[in-house]
Design an enzyme around this catalytic site. Structure first.
Site, PDB file in Angstrom:
ATOM      1  N   ASN A 277       0.872  -1.179   0.000  1.00 60.44           N
ATOM      2  CA  ASN A 277       0.000   0.000   0.000  1.00 60.44           C
ATOM      3  C   ASN A 277       0.908   1.227   0.000  1.00 60.44           C
ATOM      4  OD1 ASN A 277      -1.846   1.987   0.387  1.00 60.44           O
ATOM      5  ND2 ASN A 277      -2.714   1.172   2.282  1.00 60.44           N
TER       6      ASN A 277
ATOM      7  N   CYS B  88      -1.882   5.135   0.238  1.00 62.66           N
ATOM      8  CA  CYS B  88      -2.916   5.589   1.158  1.00 62.66           C
ATOM      9  C   CYS B  88      -2.885   7.114   1.201  1.00 62.66           C
ATOM     10  CB  CYS B  88      -2.699   5.023   2.566  1.00 62.66           C
ATOM     11  SG  CYS B  88      -3.956   5.637   3.719  1.00 62.66           S
TER      12      CYS B  88
END
Lengths: 260, 302
Positions: free
Chosen positions: B125, B128
C-alpha cells in the site's frame, strides 16, 4: 447478528423533528439488549451507500416488533421518513454491546435529545426486572421531551428540564441529580445524547462511587468492527486506547469514556 | 459452471473477487461466506501500532463516501501472532497489505511476512492518501515507487502486488516503474484524494480535512485507469474502485483487470462479494464463455 429485511408496520412523526418506526422483527432469533443498535439501509443505497446506526427504542419479543425513535437529521433519516407501512427495511443487527443493570439499587437515567431513545429501552428492561428507575429528561422545548409519558406509564419517575423554561443548565441539573443520589439509593448512572450531561454523569459517578455507563454515537461505515471508521478514545487501566464504538461499544463503562 | 479462476503472479485464485484492504475482517463471518472469495485481504499492517486519524473518519457523498481512517493498525507482532492464526480457519489465500512511512519499514514488513507460510502474497500500500498532509504518498513518484519495490523484491519471493494511487498525472509512469522494479501485479487503484464541507457549519466533514473517495461514483475513473495501465504494462491488474455488482466487475475485466477488489459495496451489503461472484458466473454462462480469462482486456474497440 444477522442481515435481514423487516416489514414496516408503522412510520410516523412524533413532532417536528422526531419520527417513530415500528418493524416486524419476526425474522430475528436472538435477544436484543437495551443499548444495542441496528445498521439500517435508509433509502437509495446506490446514491447513499452508508447505512445509519440506530439504537433500539424498544424491542418487544412477544409481538416480535422492533421500534426506532429517530431524529430526522440528514439525508438518511429524511429517506426513512419516506418509507411506508408494507415497505421493507434492510437491517444488520443486533450489534454492539448494550447496557448492564446494577445488581442493587435504582437506576438513574440522564437523557437529552435522541439519547432518550437509547435509554428508554434500558428503562423498560429495568422495570421488567422490577428495578426502580429515575429519569432526568432534558430537551430544548417541552415539545421535544420525548416519551416522558411512556416512561411514566411503565413506572419510571421522570423529571423534565428544558432550555425553554431555563431549567436545563448544569447549575440546576446537578443539585437535582445529587438530591436523587442522596435520597433514592441509586445503584447506577446512565447517560446518552449530550456531552455536557455525560460529563456531569461521569463526575457524579466518580464522586459517589457509582457504577455508570455511557452510550456514545459515531459516524460508522461497516458497523461490525472491520473498518475502524467509528474509533473513539477510551481510558483503560490508566492508558488511553482506541476502541470501536460499533463493536467495543456503543455502551462503555462511564469511567472509560474520554469526553472531548 | 464456467471457469472463474485467474492467476495473479504465483497465485491461482478460484475466482477474481477479493476485498479491498480496510473494508474486510473476520467480523463478517456471520454475514458472508468468506470461503467463497478468491482471496482475503486484511487491513494494512504497519511495523508499530498506529492510532489512526481524528473523527469523523467517514462521510457520505453522492454515490460515494470519503474515508480517512489513517491505517489503524495493531502492528506487525499482533498481525503475525494473532491475526494470521485467526485467518487459518479460512481457505482462500491471504494477501497481506503492508504500509509504512519509510522504505525501510516496507522492507522490514516484507521480510517478516516472507517467513510466514500463511501469507500468500504481499500488497504494497504505497498509495494511502490519509497518512501525510495533502495525501502525499510514495506512489506519486515513479522513482520512489521503483526504489521501494526493488527493496521489497530483494527480501521476498512471494508475489508482490503494488497498489497504485490514482492521484497522479500519468499512472502509466508509476505502473511501469513498479513493473521494471520487479512487481508481479498491480492494484488499480487506491482512493481518490477528496474533501467535503458541511455548508451549515462550514466545517470539513472529515476530521483530517481530506480523505479518500470510493464507491460507485469513482468506477468510471478506475475503469479508465485500468485501461491505461493495461495498455502500458504486462502485469496482471487487480481493479479496485466502485464495483457494486457483477456487471461492474466484468467492465473492469474487459478494461484489462484480471481480478477485482470490492470495498464500499460491502458496507452497503455485507454479502456483496458473493453476490458479485454469482453475477459473474451468470454472465459467463449467458455469453457462453468458458474461461473468465478470455475476457481480460477484451473491450471491443472495433
Amino acid at each position: 447478528m444477522k442481515l435481514f429485511n423487516a416489514k414496516i408496520i408503522a412510520n410516523h412523526p412524533i413532532n417536528a423533528r422526531y419520527w417513530h418506526m415500528i418493524l416486524d422483527a419476526s425474522m430475528l432469533d436472538e435477544h436484543v439488549a437495551p443499548g444495542q443498535f441496528f445498521h439500517l439501509q435508509c433509502g437509495d443505497a446506490q446514491q447513499n451507500p452508508l447505512r445509519r446506526p440506530l439504537s433500539v427504542f424498544h424491542y418487544h419479543q412477544a409481538s416480535a416488533t422492533l421500534e426506532f425513535l429517530y431524529l430526522v437529521k440528514g439525508i438518511g433519516t429524511q429517506q426513512m421518513t419516506q418509507r411506508r407501512p408494507g415497505d421493507y427495511m434492510n437491517l444488520i443487527g443486533p450489534l454492539g454491546r448494550g447496557f448492564t443493570l446494577p445488581e442493587q439499587g435504582a437506576l438513574l437515567l440522564i437523557a437529552r435529545g435522541v439519547g432518550v431513545a437509547t435509554l428508554h429501552a434500558l428503562a423498560r428492561e429495568a422495570r421488567a426486572q422490577n428495578k426502580t428507575v429515575y429519569v432526568l429528561l432534558s430537551a430544548r422545548t417541552a415539545n421535544d421531551l420525548l416519551t416522558a409519558g411512556a416512561l411514566e406509564e411503565i413506572g419510571a419517575v421522570v423529571h423534565t428540564v428544558t432550555d425553554q423554561e431555563g431549567t436545563s443548565d448544569l447549575e440546576q441539573v446537578r443539585p437535582l441529580l445529587e438530591q436523587l443520589i442522596h435520597a433514592e439509593k441509586i445503584g447506577a448512572l446512565y447517560s446518552c445524547g449530550s456531552r455536557r450531561l455525560s460529563k456531569l454523569a461521569q463526575d457524579l459517578a466518580e464522586k459517589y462511587h457509582l457504577k455508570g455507563e455511557l452510550a456514545i454515537e459515531a459516524h460508522m461505515a461497516c458497523g461490525i468492527g472491520d473498518c475502524y471508521a467509528c474509533a473513539c478514545t477510551i481510558r483503560s487501566q490508566g492508558q488511553l486506547k482506541t476502541a470501536r464504538v460499533c463493536s467495543d461499544g456503543p455502551v462503555f463503562p462511564i469511567e472509560q469514556v474520554v469526553i472531548q | 459452471m464456467s471457469d472463474l479462476s485467474v492467476s495473479i503472479g504465483k497465485l491461482m485464485l478460484k475466482n477474481p473477487i477479493m476485498p479491498a484492504s480496510g473494508t474486510f475482517g473476520a467480523e463478517l463471518t456471520p454475514l458472508l461466506d468468506i470461503n467463497r472469495l478468491g482471496a482475503l485481504v486484511p487491513k494494512s499492517v504497519t511495523v508499530s501500532a498506529r492510532d489512526g486519524n481524528p473523527s469523523p473518519r467517514v462521510c457520505e457523498t453522492s454515490a460515494s463516501m470519503i474515508n480517512s481512517i489513517g491505517i489503524q493498525s495493531k502492528g506487525i507482532d499482533d498481525y503475525v501472532t494473532r491475526l494470521l492464526p485467526e485467518y487459518r480457519k479460512f481457505s482462500p489465500p491471504l494477501i497481506a497489505s503492508i504500509s509504512g512511512e519509510t522504505i525501510q519499514e516496507y522492507e522490514t514488513l516484507a521480510a517478516r511476512l516472507d517467513a510466514q507460510p500463511d501469507v500468500a502474497a504481499l500488497e504494497l500500500n504505497i498509495s494511502c492518501p490519509n497518512l501525510r498532509t495533502n495525501g502525499q504518498a510514495f506512489g506519486m513518484s515513479a522513482e520512489a515507487t521503483a526504489q521501494l519495490v526493488r527493496t521489497v523484491r530483494a527480501v521476498t519471493d512471494k508475489t508482490v502486488i503494488v497498489k497504485l494511487t490514482p492521484n497522479v498525472t500519468r499512472i502509466q509512469d508509476i505502473a511501469q516503474a513498479a513493473e521494471h522494479a520487479g512487481a508481479d501485479a498491480l492494484t488499480v487503484a487506491n482512493t481518490f484524494l477528496a474533501m467535503a464541507i458541511d455548508s451549515e457549519t462550514r466545517k470539513p466533514r472529515i476530521g483530517n480535512l481530506m480523505g479518500g473517495l470510493s464507491g460507485a461514483a469513482v468506477k468510471p475513473l478506475v475503469v479508465r485507469l485500468i485501461y491505461q495501465v493495461h495498455q502500458a504494462t504486462r502485469l496482471p491488474i487487480i481493479g479496485s474502485g466502485g464495483v457494486m455488482n457483477g456487471q461492474d466487475a466484468i467492465e473492469m475485466i474487459l478494461a484489462g483487470a484480471s481480478a477485482v477488489q470490492v470495498g464500499t459495496a460491502t458496507f452497503l451489503q455485507p454479502n456483496a462479494m458473493t453476490t458479485i461472484i454469482d453475477d459473474i458466473d451468470d454472465y459467463l454462462n449467458r455469453h457462453q464463455i468458458e474461461h473468465l480469462t478470455d475476457l481480460i482486456g477484451q473491450v471491443d474497440l472495433s
